[in-house]
Motif scaffolding. Structure first.
Motif, PDB file in Angstrom:
ATOM      1  N   ASN A 153     -64.633 -31.792 -29.747  1.00 12.15           N
ATOM      2  CA  ASN A 153     -65.044 -30.401 -29.851  1.00 12.15           C
ATOM      3  C   ASN A 153     -65.304 -29.975 -31.292  1.00 12.15           C
ATOM      4  OD1 ASN A 153     -62.474 -29.803 -30.969  1.00 12.15           O
ATOM      5  ND2 ASN A 153     -61.610 -29.578 -28.910  1.00 12.15           N
ATOM      6  N   ALA A 154     -65.570 -28.695 -31.489  1.00 14.79           N
ATOM      7  CA  ALA A 154     -65.959 -28.197 -32.802  1.00 14.79           C
ATOM      8  C   ALA A 154     -64.852 -28.360 -33.839  1.00 14.79           C
ATOM      9  CB  ALA A 154     -66.366 -26.727 -32.696  1.00 14.79           C
ATOM     10  N   GLN A 155     -63.597 -28.413 -33.408  1.00 11.50           N
ATOM     11  CA  GLN A 155     -62.499 -28.634 -34.353  1.00 11.50           C
ATOM     12  C   GLN A 155     -62.486 -30.057 -34.896  1.00 11.50           C
ATOM     13  OE1 GLN A 155     -58.916 -27.459 -32.158  1.00 11.50           O
ATOM     14  NE2 GLN A 155     -58.867 -25.541 -33.323  1.00 11.50           N
ATOM     15  N   GLY A 156     -63.119 -30.981 -34.164  1.00 12.11           N
ATOM     16  CA  GLY A 156     -63.105 -32.384 -34.556  1.00 12.11           C
ATOM     17  C   GLY A 156     -62.110 -33.216 -33.802  1.00 12.11           C
ATOM     18  N   GLY A 157     -61.377 -32.581 -32.874  1.00 11.67           N
ATOM     19  CA  GLY A 157     -60.373 -33.303 -32.108  1.00 11.67           C
ATOM     20  C   GLY A 157     -60.645 -33.259 -30.616  1.00 11.67           C
ATOM     21  N   TRP A 158     -59.602 -33.534 -29.843  1.00 13.35           N
ATOM     22  CA  TRP A 158     -59.724 -33.589 -28.380  1.00 13.35           C
ATOM     23  C   TRP A 158     -58.522 -32.894 -27.758  1.00 13.35           C
ATOM     24  CZ3 TRP A 158     -61.196 -37.452 -31.647  1.00 13.35           C
ATOM     25  CH2 TRP A 158     -62.496 -37.979 -31.488  1.00 13.35           C
ATOM     26  N   ARG A 159     -58.682 -32.543 -26.463  1.00 13.97           N
ATOM     27  CA  ARG A 159     -57.623 -31.889 -25.712  1.00 13.97           C
ATOM     28  C   ARG A 159     -57.504 -32.584 -24.359  1.00 13.97           C
ATOM     29  NH1 ARG A 159     -52.932 -29.346 -25.856  1.00 13.97           N
ATOM     30  NH2 ARG A 159     -52.878 -27.135 -25.333  1.00 13.97           N
ATOM     31  N   TYR A 160     -56.814 -31.967 -23.417  1.00 13.71           N
ATOM     32  CA  TYR A 160     -56.489 -32.626 -22.159  1.00 13.71           C
ATOM     33  C   TYR A 160     -57.701 -32.964 -21.297  1.00 13.71           C
ATOM     34  CZ  TYR A 160     -51.672 -31.218 -23.135  1.00 13.71           C
ATOM     35  OH  TYR A 160     -50.447 -31.052 -23.705  1.00 13.71           O
ATOM     36  N   LEU A 161     -58.743 -32.148 -21.379  1.00 12.64           N
ATOM     37  CA  LEU A 161     -59.936 -32.373 -20.566  1.00 12.64           C
ATOM     38  C   LEU A 161     -61.184 -32.250 -21.427  1.00 12.64           C
ATOM     39  CD1 LEU A 161     -59.005 -30.293 -17.387  1.00 12.64           C
ATOM     40  CD2 LEU A 161     -59.186 -32.789 -17.524  1.00 12.64           C
ATOM     41  N   CYS A 174     -54.956 -40.731 -29.332  1.00 10.52           N
ATOM     42  CA  CYS A 174     -55.326 -41.659 -28.256  1.00 10.52           C
ATOM     43  C   CYS A 174     -56.825 -41.953 -28.285  1.00 10.52           C
ATOM     44  CB  CYS A 174     -54.955 -41.081 -26.901  1.00 10.52           C
ATOM     45  SG  CYS A 174     -53.206 -40.719 -26.670  1.00 10.52           S
ATOM     46  N   GLN A 175     -57.620 -40.913 -28.505  1.00  8.02           N
ATOM     47  CA  GLN A 175     -59.072 -41.104 -28.520  1.00  8.02           C
ATOM     48  C   GLN A 175     -59.500 -41.916 -29.743  1.00  8.02           C
ATOM     49  OE1 GLN A 175     -59.983 -39.900 -25.569  1.00  8.02           O
ATOM     50  NE2 GLN A 175     -57.970 -38.903 -25.478  1.00  8.02           N
ATOM     51  N   VAL A 176     -58.891 -41.636 -30.879  1.00  5.72           N
ATOM     52  CA  VAL A 176     -59.234 -42.379 -32.104  1.00  5.72           C
ATOM     53  C   VAL A 176     -58.931 -43.857 -31.934  1.00  5.72           C
ATOM     54  CG1 VAL A 176     -58.632 -42.716 -34.538  1.00  5.72           C
ATOM     55  CG2 VAL A 176     -59.009 -40.405 -33.660  1.00  5.72           C
ATOM     56  N   ARG A 196     -65.155 -36.610 -38.497  1.00  7.87           N
ATOM     57  CA  ARG A 196     -64.689 -35.313 -38.019  1.00  7.87           C
ATOM     58  C   ARG A 196     -63.242 -35.393 -37.529  1.00  7.87           C
ATOM     59  NH1 ARG A 196     -68.347 -34.003 -33.477  1.00  7.87           N
ATOM     60  NH2 ARG A 196     -67.141 -32.064 -33.348  1.00  7.87           N
ATOM     61  N   ALA A 197     -62.887 -36.518 -36.922  1.00  3.96           N
ATOM     62  CA  ALA A 197     -61.503 -36.700 -36.477  1.00  3.96           C
ATOM     63  C   ALA A 197     -60.554 -36.753 -37.670  1.00  3.96           C
ATOM     64  CB  ALA A 197     -61.383 -37.964 -35.641  1.00  3.96           C
ATOM     65  N   VAL A 201     -57.418 -34.152 -38.344  1.00  8.37           N
ATOM     66  CA  VAL A 201     -56.023 -34.586 -38.473  1.00  8.37           C
ATOM     67  C   VAL A 201     -55.473 -34.228 -39.845  1.00  8.37           C
ATOM     68  CG1 VAL A 201     -54.466 -36.571 -38.422  1.00  8.37           C
ATOM     69  CG2 VAL A 201     -56.324 -36.417 -36.767  1.00  8.37           C
ATOM     70  N   ARG A 202     -56.266 -34.377 -40.880  1.00  7.72           N
ATOM     71  CA  ARG A 202     -55.790 -34.012 -42.223  1.00  7.72           C
ATOM     72  C   ARG A 202     -55.477 -32.523 -42.307  1.00  7.72           C
ATOM     73  NH1 ARG A 202     -59.111 -35.919 -47.168  1.00  7.72           N
ATOM     74  NH2 ARG A 202     -57.128 -35.364 -48.161  1.00  7.72           N
ATOM     75  N   LYS A 203     -56.269 -31.694 -41.655  1.00 14.18           N
ATOM     76  CA  LYS A 203     -55.990 -30.257 -41.640  1.00 14.18           C
ATOM     77  C   LYS A 203     -54.704 -29.950 -40.886  1.00 14.18           C
ATOM     78  CE  LYS A 203     -60.743 -28.487 -41.949  1.00 14.18           C
ATOM     79  NZ  LYS A 203     -61.837 -27.795 -41.195  1.00 14.18           N
ATOM     80  N   SER A 204     -54.281 -30.853 -40.005  1.00  9.54           N
ATOM     81  CA  SER A 204     -53.071 -30.652 -39.212  1.00  9.54           C
ATOM     82  C   SER A 204     -51.808 -31.018 -39.970  1.00  9.54           C
ATOM     83  CB  SER A 204     -53.149 -31.487 -37.918  1.00  9.54           C
ATOM     84  OG  SER A 204     -54.276 -31.133 -37.158  1.00  9.54           O
TER      85      SER A 204
END
Length: 336
Positions: A153-161, A174-176, A196-197, A201-204
């Motif tokens: 998604n636009a954040q660069g990460g993923w979620r449950y669906l 998991c996706q990475v 983007r990933a 993650v770095r922002k997290s």
């Protein structure tokens, strides 16, 4: 300041097995034999298909595509491949279940399982593709990778669906890892997706504590989340930066209390990624880390060879045997 290695050495003080210790080999053997006994006729393994709710895990037992992939990866981590090795037939049957669970759009799902399971299944397919070059596996893997890339998604990460606007570090790692394994197996992965990933993650990362947040903006921190964040960065090719050493120190400080493992849903998940982060650091840090977690896992193993937690014995056993087999380096995704 106490160095990361010195802090870990203090926590690991006492007698515990070293990598390749006969006790570890024996524990792995008991665990893999347990998994071989509990495989279903259709090739799957049963576990709770659900989600975490506060500190519990809710769902219903079912043929779990993610746990099936993890169980097969545990066999492969010991040297078996589809049709070859002591558990070759088990891997072969598990592969058929995963392939049958691959939808036309590339989503690998059974009984409403979500992106966690998709990623573990894609990782399994990537490791299989690297050993068999089966055209069915390659086709399913390409579709699975396409689904992951499109679901970012636009954040660069993923979620449950797929298709949701927010992300979290646990699903993202998991996706990475699936993308990394697919790329290692010769499948095209867009560089932009990886970049983007890394940015997400770095922002997290929280520079005050060294840990990683669950979601942005700032949310909770934990051992499990930080292990996931570090492994995501390593898996994306980010090996140096302030996040790495500070994150490792956070892991050492926040190591979870092992005797509670059967009453959790994230102890094995956290250590699955924690040991991978330690392995990438390497040297004495990894050997001390492995010595401690191996000692804990040997104490937690049941007489029947299984480990347990809220998700189920098959899940916990697959995770525990994977953790113990990291030093064997049979799986490319576990290599430096």
């Amino acid at each position: 300041a106490v160095s990361t290695l010195a802090l870990l050495a203090v926590l690991c003080a006492g007698e515990a097995p070293a990598p390749h210790d006969a006790r570890i080999d024996a524990a792995v053997g008991r665990g893999l034999r347990f998994l071989a006994r509990t495989q279903e006729p259709n090739g799957a393994w049963v576990a709770i298909i659900g989600r975490k709710v506060l500190r519990s895990y809710e769902g219903t037992p079912g043929h779990h595509v993610g746990v099936t992939a993890l169980a097969c990866l545990a066999f492969m981590a010991g040297g078996s491949t589809p049709g070859r090795g002591p558990y070759g037939r088990n891997v072969e049957r598990g592969l058929e279940f995963v392939l049958a669970s691959t939808l036309e759009n590339g989503f690998i799902s059974a009984h409403n399982s979500r992106m966690y399971s998709h990623a573990f299944a894609a990782l399994f397919l990537a490791e299989v593709h690297g050993t068999t070059r089966d055209s069915r596996v390659r086709e399913a893997l390409q579709k699975a990778v396409g689904l992951i890339v499109s679901a970012q998604n636009a954040q660069g990460g993923w979620r449950y669906l797929p298709g949701v606007p927010d992300s979290d570090v646990c699903v993202t790692v998991c996706q990475v890892q699936a993308l990394r394994a697919a790329r290692n197996a010769g499948i095209y992965v867009p560089k932009d997706s990886i970049d983007r990933a890394i940015e997400y993650v770095r922002k997290s990362w929280d520079p005050r504590t060294g840990g990683f947040f669950y979601q942005l903006p700032q949310s909770r921190l934990s051992f499990q989340l930080t292990a996931a964040g570090l492994t995501a960065l390593y898996g994306a090719g980010y090996y140096e930066g302030p996040e790495i050493d500070a994150g490792l120190r956070f892991l050492v400080r926040e190591w979870p209390i092992y005797y509670r493992a059967p009453q959790t849903f994230d102890y094995y998940y956290g250590h699955y990624y924690g040991i991978q982060a330690a392995f990438q650091r390497g040297g004495s840090f990894f050997s001390e880390w492995h010595r401690r977690i191996a000692g804990e896992l040997l104490e937690l193993q049941r007489p029947d060879g299984a480990w347990s937690d809220y998700v189920g014995v098959n899940y916990a056993t697959a995770m525990a045997t994977l953790i113990l087999q990291i030093p064997y380096q049979y799986l490319p995704v576990f290599e430096r």
